[in-house]
Design an enzyme around this catalytic site. Structure first.
Site, PDB file in Angstrom:
ATOM      1  N   LYS A  26       0.837  -1.201   0.000  1.00 51.96           N
ATOM      2  CA  LYS A  26       0.000   0.000   0.000  1.00 51.96           C
ATOM      3  C   LYS A  26       0.876   1.258   0.000  1.00 51.96           C
ATOM      4  O   LYS A  26       2.038   1.213   0.423  1.00 51.96           O
ATOM      5  CB  LYS A  26      -0.882   0.035   1.256  1.00 51.96           C
ATOM      6  CG  LYS A  26      -1.966  -1.015   1.321  1.00 51.96           C
ATOM      7  CD  LYS A  26      -2.730  -0.901   2.628  1.00 51.96           C
ATOM      8  CE  LYS A  26      -3.859  -1.917   2.716  1.00 51.96           C
ATOM      9  NZ  LYS A  26      -4.945  -1.631   1.778  1.00 51.96           N
ATOM     10  N   ARG A  42     -10.670 -11.259   1.591  1.00 54.23           N
ATOM     11  CA  ARG A  42     -11.486 -12.335   1.028  1.00 54.23           C
ATOM     12  C   ARG A  42     -10.770 -13.679   1.103  1.00 54.23           C
ATOM     13  O   ARG A  42     -11.402 -14.734   1.138  1.00 54.23           O
ATOM     14  CB  ARG A  42     -11.865 -11.991  -0.408  1.00 54.23           C
ATOM     15  CG  ARG A  42     -10.720 -11.904  -1.389  1.00 54.23           C
ATOM     16  CD  ARG A  42     -11.030 -11.077  -2.614  1.00 54.23           C
ATOM     17  NE  ARG A  42     -11.089  -9.653  -2.308  1.00 54.23           N
ATOM     18  CZ  ARG A  42     -11.394  -8.710  -3.198  1.00 54.23           C
ATOM     19  NH1 ARG A  42     -11.663  -9.038  -4.451  1.00 54.23           N
ATOM     20  NH2 ARG A  42     -11.427  -7.451  -2.841  1.00 54.23           N
TER      21      ARG A  42
END
Length: 488
Positions: free
Chosen positions: A273, A347
């Site tokens: 990130k 996920r």
């Protein structure tokens, strides 16, 4: 803080602060006529001069030593005929925030005078307590100097004896919300997967109705949780799959299951990130925190329902053993996943947890996750994103959100979106393109939930606040608790 329902005349109570609602109008409401008479028309003059505002959510103070209240705290209600649930909550939140900052040691609220069909008095009591607890909340446990405790010790809310149930409910939810905030606000060097596991074990010690089980890496490997394990591969912190079973009903009753994303810190892994605001990635376990909070609320109330919380806890870090873009892993379900972006890790831990849920033969399963930045782009920071494979379940959650004021908004989960996850090399890939990112993330999870009724809550926009007021929100504990209590 001590809360109670007052069934006697509020205007005759000796108190440090009397809370009063002011609807829009040309004159003071009739309910204040006698009080104003005892103050020689002071309130009428202040209202006429505009010093007592009737604008929704605006507060005004009037000091009236020992008549019998030492001070009056007014909150504007706007046009009373238009006083819906949202405006009522706005007014309550404003007045409780003002009360929390005051020097009053006790207070009496008369806002039940403005109860309506859309917002009955038990809701006024409930939201007043939650709003005050939110205003009083402080996270200073890691500061060398603690905040000075406030003077407020007691709040009485006008109502009937039946409203006492709302006090019990609200104080339980408030405790769950506070726990959720505390866990979310802790930094990643303290709140690790093992820390969450320890907190779950402590819950089992605190409540006889709670049982905790923790799976380590070895056990997860035996179960084939290759997807969850791939997320933790680059971290020195070992992952944990935490199960918290709350048994408030007969053991024959099938449980409702809550699944929380517990990424205790998310660097993005190899798909690193940007550095700006990365510190906020400690909040990537707020889904897990809300599971702890909701189960705490239920246990505090001794709610007659069976609920299982499953927390998939891991830290997502780059490293020599970290999962790489293009790697393929096998999930517990046997389905293979091509990992194109290691920052789509939520996920990956959730899919194995959702498969694990099958063992409980659940009535329903709801997962809660700070899953996609796309949800913030779509819905902002006001509402939770909701998708489900069962429309009745979706409507139950939406209704619970409306009732609690902790709202969700439903997005489609159509088969047409599934093709975005097609992979040339595995059963699926873990991301689609930029379009409909929140929906395709839910589509991914839906492939692991075909054996039960399931809903997905994307709380990326509501789990915490950024900027100067940075901090965890405690959402969606009120909505989840409301939803589960409606199952009774």
């Amino acid at each position: 803080m001590k809360y109670s329902v007052l069934t006697q005349d509020a205007y005759k109570q000796k108190t440090d602060c009397l809370i009063l609602g002011i609807p829009e109008g040309k004159s003071l409401p009739k309910s204040l006529t006698d009080l104003d008479g005892s103050l020689d028309g002071l309130l009428k003059g202040l209202f006429a001069a505009g010093d007592i505002s009737s604008n929704t959510g605006e507060v005004s103070w009037v000091h009236t030593p020992d008549k019998p209240a030492k001070r009056l705290l007014f909150v504007g209600l706007g046009k009373s005929k238009e006083l819906d649930a949202a405006k009522t909550r706005k007014a309550i939140s404003a007045v409780m925030s003002a009360l929390a900052k005051s020097s009053a040691g006790n207070a009496v609220s008369t806002l039940s005078e403005y109860a309506s069909k859309s917002f009955p008095n038990d809701r006024i009591v409930e939201h007043s307590i939650l709003a005050l607890e939110n205003a009083l909340y402080k996270f200073d446990q890691l500061k060398s100097e603690k905040a000075k405790p406030g003077k407020l010790k007691q709040l009485k809310l006008t109502g009937t004896k039946a409203d006492s149930e709302a006090v019990t409910k609200a104080t339980a939810i408030a405790k769950g919300v506070a726990l959720t905030k505390d866990l979310g606000n802790l930094p990643g060097n303290i709140c690790t997967p093992e820390y969450l596991a320890t907190q779950a074990k402590d819950m089992a010690k605190s409540y006889k109705s709670v049982k905790t089980t923790v799976l380590d890496e070895k056990k997860m490997k035996e179960l084939g949780m290759g997807s969850l394990l791939s997320v933790a591969a680059g971290s020195a912190e070992p992952p944990r799959l935490i199960t918290i079973e709350y048994k408030g009903a007969d053991s024959k009753q099938k449980p409702h299951v809550l699944v929380g994303k517990g990424i205790t810190f998310d660097t993005g892994g190899i798909s690193l990130k940007p550095g700006q605001s990365m510190d906020e990635m400690k909040y990537d376990m707020c889904g897990a925190a809300s599971v702890f909070g909701t189960l705490t609320a239920l246990a505090e109330m001794n709610a007659p329902i069976n609920v299982v919380g499953v927390v998939a806890a891991a830290e997502n870090m780059p490293g020599g053993k970290a999962t790489k873009p293009g790697d393929i892993v096998t999930s517990m379900s046997g389905q293979t996943i091509e990992i194109l972006n290691t920052d789509a890790e939520g996920r990956l831990v959730l899919c194995d947890a959702l498969t694990y849920c099958e063992k409980f033969n659940p009535q329903t399963v709801v997962d809660i996750a700070t899953l996609t930045g796309a949800c913030i782009i779509a819905l902002g920071n006001e509402t939770t994103g909701l998708m489900a494979n069962d429309e009745k379940l979706a409507q139950e959650i939406l209704a619970a959100g409306q009732a609690s004021g902790d709202r969700a908004w439903q997005l489609p989960l159509w088969d047409e979106y599934q093709s975005a996850l097609d992979s040339n090399f595995a059963d699926m890939q873990n991301i689609g393109d930029r379009a409909a990112g929140t929906i395709t993330a839910a589509c991914f999870l839906s492939r692991f939930t075909k054996k039960y009724r399931w809903a997905h809550l994307d709380i990326a926009g509501v789990a915490w606040t950024s900027g100067k007021a940075k901090g965890a929100s405690g959402r969606p504990v009120p909505m989840l608790t409301e939803y589960l209590l409606n199952k009774l």
